[in-house]
Structure formats: structure tokens, C-alpha cells
Design a protein around this motif. Structure first.
Motif, PDB file in Angstrom:
ATOM      1  N   GLY A  10      12.232  26.267  40.406  1.00 12.65           N
ATOM      2  CA  GLY A  10      11.720  24.906  40.527  1.00 12.65           C
ATOM      3  C   GLY A  10      10.215  24.902  40.364  1.00 12.65           C
ATOM      4  N   GLY A  12       8.253  21.969  40.587  1.00 13.46           N
ATOM      5  CA  GLY A  12       7.597  20.768  41.109  1.00 13.46           C
ATOM      6  C   GLY A  12       6.370  21.234  41.884  1.00 13.46           C
ATOM      7  N   VAL A  42      11.364  10.988  39.760  1.00 14.29           N
ATOM      8  CA  VAL A  42      11.459   9.797  40.614  1.00 14.29           C
ATOM      9  C   VAL A  42      10.532   9.989  41.804  1.00 14.29           C
ATOM     10  CG1 VAL A  42      12.926   8.381  42.084  1.00 14.29           C
ATOM     11  CG2 VAL A  42      13.829   9.323  39.946  1.00 14.29           C
ATOM     12  N   CYS A  46       2.126   8.607  44.573  1.00 12.38           N
ATOM     13  CA  CYS A  46       0.934   8.512  45.428  1.00 12.38           C
ATOM     14  C   CYS A  46       0.621   9.880  46.026  1.00 12.38           C
ATOM     15  CB  CYS A  46       1.153   7.509  46.559  1.00 12.38           C
ATOM     16  SG  CYS A  46       1.344   5.840  45.936  1.00 12.38           S
ATOM     17  N   ASP A 153      13.635  24.041  44.409  1.00 13.16           N
ATOM     18  CA  ASP A 153      14.339  23.256  43.395  1.00 13.16           C
ATOM     19  C   ASP A 153      14.830  21.912  43.905  1.00 13.16           C
ATOM     20  OD1 ASP A 153      15.992  24.856  44.945  1.00 13.16           O
ATOM     21  OD2 ASP A 153      17.434  25.275  43.358  1.00 13.16           O
ATOM     22  N   GLY A 154      14.059  21.339  44.839  1.00 12.57           N
ATOM     23  CA  GLY A 154      14.273  19.939  45.184  1.00 12.57           C
ATOM     24  C   GLY A 154      15.440  19.673  46.114  1.00 12.57           C
ATOM     25  N   ARG A 155      15.680  18.370  46.312  1.00 19.25           N
ATOM     26  CA  ARG A 155      16.631  17.924  47.349  1.00 19.25           C
ATOM     27  C   ARG A 155      18.060  18.395  47.108  1.00 19.25           C
ATOM     28  NH1 ARG A 155      15.166  12.353  48.243  1.00 19.25           N
ATOM     29  NH2 ARG A 155      13.111  13.103  47.663  1.00 19.25           N
ATOM     30  N   THR A 158      19.869  24.093  44.023  1.00 19.85           N
ATOM     31  CA  THR A 158      20.925  25.013  43.565  1.00 19.85           C
ATOM     32  C   THR A 158      20.847  26.328  44.349  1.00 19.85           C
ATOM     33  OG1 THR A 158      20.721  24.062  41.356  1.00 19.85           O
ATOM     34  CG2 THR A 158      21.926  26.111  41.505  1.00 19.85           C
ATOM     35  N   PRO A 270      10.788   8.625  51.720  1.00 17.05           N
ATOM     36  CA  PRO A 270       9.795   8.329  50.679  1.00 17.05           C
ATOM     37  C   PRO A 270       8.794   7.249  51.083  1.00 17.05           C
ATOM     38  CG  PRO A 270      12.047   7.929  49.867  1.00 17.05           C
ATOM     39  CD  PRO A 270      12.175   8.486  51.255  1.00 17.05           C
ATOM     40  N   ILE A 276       4.781  15.089  48.541  1.00 17.23           N
ATOM     41  CA  ILE A 276       4.030  16.005  47.675  1.00 17.23           C
ATOM     42  C   ILE A 276       3.145  16.908  48.535  1.00 17.23           C
ATOM     43  CG2 ILE A 276       2.296  16.161  45.838  1.00 17.23           C
ATOM     44  CD1 ILE A 276       3.391  13.451  44.793  1.00 17.23           C
ATOM     45  N   TYR A 277       2.557  16.327  49.581  1.00 15.90           N
ATOM     46  CA  TYR A 277       1.731  17.161  50.473  1.00 15.90           C
ATOM     47  C   TYR A 277       2.580  18.283  51.097  1.00 15.90           C
ATOM     48  CZ  TYR A 277      -0.246  18.958  54.695  1.00 15.90           C
ATOM     49  OH  TYR A 277      -0.635  19.827  55.676  1.00 15.90           O
TER      50      TYR A 277
HETATM   51  C1  LIG Z   1      11.709   6.951  45.600  1.00 13.40           C
HETATM   52  C2  LIG Z   1      10.794   8.060  46.014  1.00 13.40           C
HETATM   53  C3  LIG Z   1       9.440   7.822  46.099  1.00 13.40           C
HETATM   54  C4  LIG Z   1       8.584   8.846  46.519  1.00 13.40           C
HETATM   55  N1  LIG Z   1       7.250   8.590  46.566  1.00 13.40           N
HETATM   56  C5  LIG Z   1       6.395   9.560  46.957  1.00 13.40           C
HETATM   57  C6  LIG Z   1       4.994   9.346  46.950  1.00 13.40           C
HETATM   58  O1  LIG Z   1       4.505   8.287  46.548  1.00 13.40           O
HETATM   59  N2  LIG Z   1       4.190  10.347  47.374  1.00 13.40           N
HETATM   60  C7  LIG Z   1       4.686  11.549  47.797  1.00 13.40           C
HETATM   61  O2  LIG Z   1       3.900  12.425  48.217  1.00 13.40           O
HETATM   62  N3  LIG Z   1       6.017  11.795  47.782  1.00 13.40           N
HETATM   63  C8  LIG Z   1       6.872  10.836  47.358  1.00 13.40           C
HETATM   64  N4  LIG Z   1       8.210  11.104  47.272  1.00 13.40           N
HETATM   65  C9  LIG Z   1       8.681  12.461  47.613  1.00 13.40           C
HETATM   66  C10 LIG Z   1       8.330  13.456  46.509  1.00 13.40           C
HETATM   67  O3  LIG Z   1       8.774  12.961  45.260  1.00 13.40           O
HETATM   68  C11 LIG Z   1       8.993  14.809  46.805  1.00 13.40           C
HETATM   69  O4  LIG Z   1       8.803  15.136  48.166  1.00 13.40           O
HETATM   70  C12 LIG Z   1       8.397  15.915  45.923  1.00 13.40           C
HETATM   71  O5  LIG Z   1       8.712  15.700  44.570  1.00 13.40           O
HETATM   72  C13 LIG Z   1       8.952  17.270  46.356  1.00 13.40           C
HETATM   73  O6  LIG Z   1       8.466  18.263  45.493  1.00 13.40           O
HETATM   74  P1  LIG Z   1       9.303  19.602  45.260  1.00 13.40           P
HETATM   75  O7  LIG Z   1       8.439  20.473  44.426  1.00 13.40           O
HETATM   76  O8  LIG Z   1       9.828  20.098  46.534  1.00 13.40           O
HETATM   77  O9  LIG Z   1      10.594  19.151  44.434  1.00 13.40           O
HETATM   78  P2  LIG Z   1      10.719  18.430  43.020  1.00 13.40           P
HETATM   79  O10 LIG Z   1       9.492  17.685  42.694  1.00 13.40           O
HETATM   80  O11 LIG Z   1      12.016  17.696  43.086  1.00 13.40           O
HETATM   81  O12 LIG Z   1      10.840  19.622  41.977  1.00 13.40           O
HETATM   82  C14 LIG Z   1      11.997  20.407  41.915  1.00 13.40           C
HETATM   83  C15 LIG Z   1      12.046  21.076  40.547  1.00 13.40           C
HETATM   84  O13 LIG Z   1      13.178  21.961  40.531  1.00 13.40           O
HETATM   85  C16 LIG Z   1      13.784  21.915  39.261  1.00 13.40           C
HETATM   86  N5  LIG Z   1      15.179  22.349  39.393  1.00 13.40           N
HETATM   87  C17 LIG Z   1      16.164  21.751  40.112  1.00 13.40           C
HETATM   88  N6  LIG Z   1      17.305  22.460  40.018  1.00 13.40           N
HETATM   89  C18 LIG Z   1      17.040  23.533  39.225  1.00 13.40           C
HETATM   90  C19 LIG Z   1      17.810  24.631  38.753  1.00 13.40           C
HETATM   91  N7  LIG Z   1      19.106  24.782  39.075  1.00 13.40           N
HETATM   92  N8  LIG Z   1      17.199  25.548  37.955  1.00 13.40           N
HETATM   93  C20 LIG Z   1      15.894  25.433  37.618  1.00 13.40           C
HETATM   94  N9  LIG Z   1      15.118  24.395  38.036  1.00 13.40           N
HETATM   95  C21 LIG Z   1      15.683  23.465  38.840  1.00 13.40           C
HETATM   96  C22 LIG Z   1      13.636  20.452  38.831  1.00 13.40           C
HETATM   97  O14 LIG Z   1      13.700  20.318  37.434  1.00 13.40           O
HETATM   98  C23 LIG Z   1      12.263  20.093  39.409  1.00 13.40           C
HETATM   99  O15 LIG Z   1      11.225  20.256  38.427  1.00 13.40           O
HETATM  100  C24 LIG Z   1       9.095  10.123  46.852  1.00 13.40           C
HETATM  101  C25 LIG Z   1      10.467  10.365  46.737  1.00 13.40           C
HETATM  102  C26 LIG Z   1      11.311   9.351  46.314  1.00 13.40           C
HETATM  103  C27 LIG Z   1      12.773   9.631  46.195  1.00 13.40           C
END
Ligand SMILES: Cc1cc2nc3c(=O)[nH]c(=O)nc-3n(C[C@H](O)[C@H](O)[C@H](O)COP(=O)(O)OP(=O)(O)OC[C@H]3O[C@@H](n4cnc5c(N)ncnc54)[C@H](O)[C@@H]3O)c2cc1C
Length: 368
Positions: A10, A12, A42, A46, A153-155, A158, A270, A276-277
Motif C-alpha cells: 500500500g 497511500g 475517496v 483536507c 493497504d487501507g480499510r 488484504t 471521516p 491522513i495524519y
Molecule cells: C469520505 C471520506 C472523507 C475523508 N476525508 C478526509 C480528510 O479530509 N482528511 C483526512 O485526513 N482524512 C480523510 N479521510 C480518511 C483518509 O482518506 C484515510 O484515513 C487515509 O487515506 C488513510 O491512508 P492509508 O495510507 O492508511 O490508506 P489508503 O490511502 O487507503 O491507501 C491504501 C493503498 O493500498 C493500496 N492497496 C490496497 N489493497 C492492495 C493490495 N491488495 N495490493 C497492493 N496495494 C493495495 C491501495 O491502492 C491504496 O493506494 C476521509 C475518508 C473518507 C472515507
């Protein structure tokens, strides 16, 4: 086959932050993401001011400020009957901004690459097993090995799923998000608007585009969609992104040579715009733990220190998350807050200041 010190699944903010800090410390770091960057995500777009200290440590703060963005000056809370209460946000160069995730996430990933991380885009993790090291399989049939794996890899992680750690998702809510033309008089504000079917978050992301988020339940989301089409005069072919679940139980962050960071570990509400923080900071904390483990520090002490810092990151904040969740699940309750704040704004100002700290409070929150 080359064995990496650490494989991060992941890219992100959580994964790229972790990869950048690991690479900065000289680790052989592998990053896999199923998407081709830049990609949208999505999100309300911010950036909470607490992100700045982490971005400074990544030597990225100036480059983030150079991206097209909007400086956000205030939040308008709007109740069901249209009553609005405005709360000012901290001003100055390290205040809250909004920036498209395509730009922000791409910059972070490029930084990890620049620092030496081995980045594989369009590479989806499909298999994970453990012998002496972790064996990582991808959809294209590639195999990698690593001493430590990071689930970033997010919410719908995998990694957590393959390790039988992913809690059953509650598909009680769904979010829609789009970038739409910025209404001329919108201004540099965030709008958080309670609606009978859920809520909408709005923020300008540059001089021409507005980030529009809608959060509802599967049965009500089409009504919210209809509201947005009328409110912003959107064309029928407006493109939307969607995500679910909005809530699920956390996955414990630290395991044996396995860490979860960002949304993969804990999904936050959200509405408060802090995800993001938590992603950036938990990526940094995991990188520190990985570096210490691999250089042979006492594992128990390293994990203890990681747990302490991880808990500290959320300390005093999860109740705000629960409050926000209660308010958005029952828009009447949220509206009641807005009305109460119209009479006495102190509580709403206090809550907003807790979520969006001024620069003098950044270090206290990020230096766990
Ligand atoms: C409607 C909504 C609004 C939001 N607004 C805000 C906001 O304004 N400000 C804020 O700070 N937070 C906000 N958030 C929360 C924020 O989007 C997340 O907390 C943040 O993206 C988490 O980052 P992450 O790196 O953990 O995961 P992610 O950003 O979800 O990144 C996960 C990565 O893993 C990859 N991935 C997934 N599965 C696999 C796999 N099997 N193999 C390889 N790669 C994979 C994906 O492609 C992705 O690039 C919001 C969330 C929602 C739902």
C-alpha cells in the motif's frame, strides 16, 4: 531471490511515509501498490495541521506547499434547517490546507522512491506466507521476500485478510466523492452539512475545483446524490468515486515481524478529517520500530515503545471520533449541536481546536 528488509503493501500516506522513513534509515525497502500513480482516492482532501511536523521530517513540507492547494480559513457547520455556525481555523503557513490526493500521495511515493525505496506500482498483493521470511505473491505471479511486512493497504486490508485478522466489515455506511467545478463565491472554507440522509463535506482543493463528499447509508445514498446534483447543478454524467466501510473494528498494529498502519490498522470517522495524519504518523512510528528491530535492539522493548507511542497518537481523541460518529449517524443530534453552538459557540470552538490544532500545539501531538 533478493530478501528485502521490509515490504510495505500500500502506497497511500501510511505506506509511503513508512517506506520513506525506512529508506532514509538505509533499509532495503519494497513498496507494492495495486494502482498506477498518480491516482485519486475517496477523501475530503483536507490536511490536518498535525501533518506538518511529519512532512518536515520527510523534508516534504515545502514541496506540499508548492502543490496546487487551498488554504482553509474556517469551518461552516450547517444544521438540517440550514442554520450555519462558523468556526475559524488557525491561520499561518502551517494551518489546514486541502490538496488533491492524486498530487499529495504521488509526491509522498516519489519521495520514498527518491530516498531509495523499491517501488512497484500496478502490483496487487494476493498471497502471503511465512517460512524463514515473509513470502509475498502478487496477482501477476511475481514473488518477493522480506523480513518484516507492513500492512498499509487501507480499510479493506488484504494483508489483514490473508493473516485472518480483518474484522468483519460493517457495511452500514457508504461514501461518494467527486471533484466538481468550484462555485464562484464558495470561499476558503470547509462546509460540514447535516442532511436528513447523512452529511456532506465540501472544501475547495484549488482555484477551480471543489471536493464534494457525501456520506450516507446504502439505502439513502441515492437521495444524497440527488441532493448534490440539484445543489451544485451537476451534469448527469458527473464521475463519482465510492468507498465502504466507513467504520470497522481496529486491527492490532504490532505482531511478530508484521505491523499495520493507517486505515489498515484503524479506520477513523471521516467527519473529523484526521485520517491522513494518523496514516503518516503511524507509518513513521512503524518505520522506527522496524529499524530498531533489524539493528538488533531488544524486540520486547521496541514493541513496548511502539505501542506506547501508537496509543499516545490517539490519546484523548477517540472520544471526539465517537462523538462525531454519533452526530453523523443521527443528523438530528448533529443539528442540535449546531443550534446549541449558535447560542454558545465555545464547545464547538473547543472541539474544532482539538481536532485542528494551532501551530503551537503541533509538536505536543506529534512527538509521542
Ligand atoms: C469520505 C471520506 C472523507 C475523508 N476525508 C478526509 C480528510 O479530509 N482528511 C483526512 O485526513 N482524512 C480523510 N479521510 C480518511 C483518509 O482518506 C484515510 O484515513 C487515509 O487515506 C488513510 O491512508 P492509508 O495510507 O492508511 O490508506 P489508503 O490511502 O487507503 O491507501 C491504501 C493503498 O493500498 C493500496 N492497496 C490496497 N489493497 C492492495 C493490495 N491488495 N495490493 C497492493 N496495494 C493495495 C491501495 O491502492 C491504496 O493506494 C476521509 C475518508 C473518507 C472515507
Amino acid at each position: 531471490m533478493e530478501t528485502f528488509d521490509v515490504a510495505i503493501v500500500g502506497a497511500g500516506p501510511a505506506g509511503s511515509s513508512c517506506a520513506a522513513f525506512c529508506a532514509m534509515a538505509g533499509l532495503q525497502s519494497l513498496v507494492l501498490d495495486r494502482e498506477k500513480f498518480p491516482r485519486e482516492k475517496v477523501c475530503g482532501d483536507c490536511l490536518n495541521p498535525s501533518c506538518w511536523p511529519v512532512l518536515e521530517r520527510l523534508e516534504l513540507a515545502e514541496r506540499v506547499r508548492d502543490l496546487p492547494h487551498s488554504k482553509l480559513c474556517s469551518v461552516d457547520f450547517i444544521s438540517l434547517n440550514g442554520r450555519s455556525v462558523t468556526v475559524d481555523l488557525p491561520s499561518g503557513g502551517d494551518g489546514e490546507i486541502s490538496v488533491k490526493r492524486s498530487l499529495f500521495d504521488d509526491l509522498l511515493l516519489r519521495r520514498a522512491h527518491e530516498l531509495g525505496a523499491n517501488v512497484h506500482e500496478q502490483t496487487t498483493l494476493t498471497g502471503l506466507s511465512r517460512t524463514e521470511h515473509w513470502n509475498i505473491e502478487t496477482a501477476a505471479g511475481d514473488l518477493f521476500q522480506a523480513r518484516i511486512v507492513i500492512g498499509a493497504d487501507g480499510r479493506n486490508s488484504t494483508v489483514a485478510h490473508l493473516c485472518n485478522l480483518l474484522p468483519r466489515p460493517a457495511r452500514e455506511r457508504v461514501a461518494l466523492q467527486a471533484h466538481i467545478p468550484l462555485p464562484r463565491t464558495f470561499g476558503n472554507r470547509i462546509v460540514l452539512q447535516f442532511l436528513p440522509e447523512g452529511y456532506s463535506g465540501q472544501a475547495p482543493v484549488n482555484e477551480t475545483q471543489l471536493n464534494l463528499c457525501l456520506v450516507g447509508t446504502p439505502p439513502t445514498i441515492s437521495k444524497l446524490h440527488g441532493w448534490a446534483e440539484r445543489q451544485f447543478q451537476l451534469p448527469a454524467d458527473q464521475g463519482w468515486r465510492t468507498i465502504t466501510p466507513l467504520t470497522r473494528l481496529p486491527v492490532p498494529s504490532a505482531h511478530d515481524n508484521l505491523f499495520f498502519v493507517g486505515d489498515a490498522a484503524r479506520v477513523v470517522e471521516p467527519f473529523t478529517g484526521e485520517g491522513i495524519y494518523y496514516a503518516l504518523r503511524s507509518g513513521e512510528l512503524a518505520a522506527k520500530a522496524v529499524v530498531n528491530i533489524l539493528r538488533g535492539d531488544d524486540r520486547t522493548s521496541v514493541l513496548h515503545e511502539f505501542d506506547r507511542a501508537y496509543v499516545q497518537m490517539y490519546r484523548g481523541r477517540l472520544w471526539i471520533n465517537r462523538l462525531a460518529r454519533a452526530a453523523v449517524l443521527r443528523p438530528q443530534l448533529g443539528s442540535f449541536f449546531v443550534h446549541a453552538a449558535g447560542i454558545n459557540p465555545a464547545i464547538l470552538k473547543l472541539l474544532t481546536a482539538k481536532i485542528v490544532p494551532s501551530s503551537s500545539r503541533h509538536s505536543e501531538r506529534s512527538e509521542a
